[in-house]
Design an enzyme around this catalytic site. Sequence first.
Site, PDB file in Angstrom:
ATOM      1  N   ARG A 204       0.918  -1.342   0.164  1.00 14.34           N
ATOM      2  CA  ARG A 204       0.121  -0.074   0.074  1.00 14.34           C
ATOM      3  C   ARG A 204       0.852   1.450  -0.178  1.00 14.34           C
ATOM      4  O   ARG A 204       1.925   1.371   0.508  1.00 14.34           O
ATOM      5  CB  ARG A 204      -0.705  -0.032   1.074  1.00 14.34           C
ATOM      6  CG  ARG A 204      -1.741  -1.195   1.402  1.00 14.34           C
ATOM      7  CD  ARG A 204      -2.744  -1.170   2.709  1.00 14.34           C
ATOM      8  NE  ARG A 204      -3.644  -2.195   2.616  1.00 14.34           N
ATOM      9  CZ  ARG A 204      -3.283  -3.414   3.411  1.00 14.34           C
ATOM     10  NH1 ARG A 204      -2.106  -3.796   4.071  1.00 14.34           N
ATOM     11  NH2 ARG A 204      -4.155  -4.569   3.437  1.00 14.34           N
ATOM     12  N   HIS A 312      -2.670   3.421  -6.239  1.00 15.27           N
ATOM     13  CA  HIS A 312      -3.020   1.936  -5.461  1.00 15.27           C
ATOM     14  C   HIS A 312      -3.007   1.048  -6.711  1.00 15.27           C
ATOM     15  O   HIS A 312      -3.145  -0.414  -6.721  1.00 15.27           O
ATOM     16  CB  HIS A 312      -4.343   2.159  -4.995  1.00 15.27           C
ATOM     17  CG  HIS A 312      -4.629   1.073  -4.054  1.00 15.27           C
ATOM     18  ND1 HIS A 312      -4.314   0.908  -2.797  1.00 15.27           N
ATOM     19  CD2 HIS A 312      -5.414  -0.220  -4.413  1.00 15.27           C
ATOM     20  CE1 HIS A 312      -4.669  -0.164  -2.205  1.00 15.27           C
ATOM     21  NE2 HIS A 312      -5.349  -1.153  -3.002  1.00 15.27           N
ATOM     22  N   ARG A 315      -0.052  -1.382  -6.128  1.00 14.92           N
ATOM     23  CA  ARG A 315      -0.451  -2.612  -5.358  1.00 14.92           C
ATOM     24  C   ARG A 315      -1.343  -3.654  -6.122  1.00 14.92           C
ATOM     25  O   ARG A 315      -0.692  -4.944  -6.081  1.00 14.92           O
ATOM     26  CB  ARG A 315      -1.100  -2.162  -4.283  1.00 14.92           C
ATOM     27  CG  ARG A 315      -1.650  -3.351  -3.135  1.00 14.92           C
ATOM     28  CD  ARG A 315      -2.205  -2.923  -2.059  1.00 14.92           C
ATOM     29  NE  ARG A 315      -2.808  -3.647  -1.185  1.00 14.92           N
ATOM     30  CZ  ARG A 315      -2.437  -4.607  -0.351  1.00 14.92           C
ATOM     31  NH1 ARG A 315      -1.037  -4.629  -0.168  1.00 14.92           N
ATOM     32  NH2 ARG A 315      -3.130  -5.269   0.505  1.00 14.92           N
ATOM     33  N   HIS A 338      -3.667  -9.751   3.718  1.00 17.77           N
ATOM     34  CA  HIS A 338      -5.200  -9.801   3.743  1.00 17.77           C
ATOM     35  C   HIS A 338      -5.587 -10.734   4.904  1.00 17.77           C
ATOM     36  O   HIS A 338      -5.025 -11.907   5.117  1.00 17.77           O
ATOM     37  CB  HIS A 338      -5.926 -10.021   2.550  1.00 17.77           C
ATOM     38  CG  HIS A 338      -5.899  -9.074   1.515  1.00 17.77           C
ATOM     39  ND1 HIS A 338      -5.854  -8.952   0.225  1.00 17.77           N
ATOM     40  CD2 HIS A 338      -5.704  -7.628   1.821  1.00 17.77           C
ATOM     41  CE1 HIS A 338      -5.989  -7.852  -0.509  1.00 17.77           C
ATOM     42  NE2 HIS A 338      -5.677  -6.958   0.499  1.00 17.77           N
ATOM     43  N   TYR A 347      -7.904 -11.980  -7.437  1.00 20.66           N
ATOM     44  CA  TYR A 347      -6.704 -11.825  -8.263  1.00 20.66           C
ATOM     45  C   TYR A 347      -6.166 -13.042  -9.243  1.00 20.66           C
ATOM     46  O   TYR A 347      -5.937 -13.012 -10.207  1.00 20.66           O
ATOM     47  CB  TYR A 347      -5.253 -11.371  -7.485  1.00 20.66           C
ATOM     48  CG  TYR A 347      -5.516  -9.844  -6.899  1.00 20.66           C
ATOM     49  CD1 TYR A 347      -5.446  -8.895  -7.957  1.00 20.66           C
ATOM     50  CD2 TYR A 347      -5.422  -9.586  -5.555  1.00 20.66           C
ATOM     51  CE1 TYR A 347      -5.392  -7.763  -7.436  1.00 20.66           C
ATOM     52  CE2 TYR A 347      -5.758  -8.126  -5.119  1.00 20.66           C
ATOM     53  CZ  TYR A 347      -5.589  -7.236  -5.892  1.00 20.66           C
ATOM     54  OH  TYR A 347      -5.619  -6.054  -5.492  1.00 20.66           O
TER      55      TYR A 347
END
Length: 386
Positions: A204, A312, A315, A338, A347
């Site tokens: 991040r 962002h 990331r 996460h 993803y």
Amino acid sequence: MAAKRRRTRRSFGAVRKLPSGRYQASYLDPAGQRRAAPSTFTAKIDADAWLSVQRAALETGSWRGRDDRVTVGEYAQQWLPTHQVRERTRYHYGVQIDRWIVPTFGTTPMVDVTPAMVRKWLSIFPADKPAARANAYRVLAQLFRAAADDGIVAESPVRVRGAGQYERKREGHALTVADVSALAGKAPEGRQLAILLAAYCALRPGEVLGLRRRDVDTRAHALNVRETASAVHAGSARIGPVKTSSSVRTVHYPAELHEQVLAQLRDHATDGPMGHLFPSPRDPAQPLSYTGYLYMFRRAAEAAELHDVKPHDLRHTGATLAAATGATTRELMSRLGHTSPTIAMGYQHAVRERDRSIADALGAALATVSTSDETTSSETAGGDDR
């Protein structure tokens, strides 16, 4: 043997101990309606004292009937300073309360707020502000959950299904390796590594800016992510703990970045273990501000002719590249920091979809070649007949 202590019946009001360990006091008013104290008490003796005051007010005729009807605005003022969140989050909660909650509910007693009032309140938000609507709703929901725990209300009226969620207008964009290199190449020398680490370590923006010398393990080619830098609001610190406990993690960077990491430590990072890897040009004791990082990023993107690219997205790029290597859901969760597998699986799904598109494109190319070969063969055969 000592005699057992007899429990005496309370002559006025009631005191009960809540699951939180605090005490709630209440009594019946002249109309027979139960009135609860505007806040709970840490000790039972304090609850008893409050009941004594209410009884005296009733007996002397000074009772007005609103001393224990705490309003949403009054409770919000009590709740926000003690709510266990980071200072930056507390600031944003305060903005939601002042801008969206108090104008509608500020003078309304907590016990009078109904689900219908909440639904009507949600309808006043502009259609083009779904994020503001969802964020304000979540703050109001937390406020009433706390009030229910404190015994101010029997249950929360803030229970509109799906109101705390919204669809983002723009999903993250995954850049190519060439795009990342072009973007970094247009950034100032002491900031190029920030872009590369964000992209290839899936960090991040705040995690990149929060890195210190002590966080860089040059032997293992690893970064220890434990702090995040953010904008300063209402006296809050610029740097603090990361978003969640799962965000504390070790992320390895590609060996190809090692020389740039060493150069950053040698030429640009602040001295000492606690020195910032990307210090502020105005005050090296502080990390580069997010505002400064954003300004640098936008100028670099413009110079690299990359349009509609946001910080962002780096990331998102790192997560997509990691998924493309065949990383498992658990491995992606660990690398991204996460707690839920949902995003990591997203993803993986995106990579599979992209792989399917590549296969389709290859198939189309093969079909074109195959058609061309058949045409050539047909022409050759025709020539032999002649």
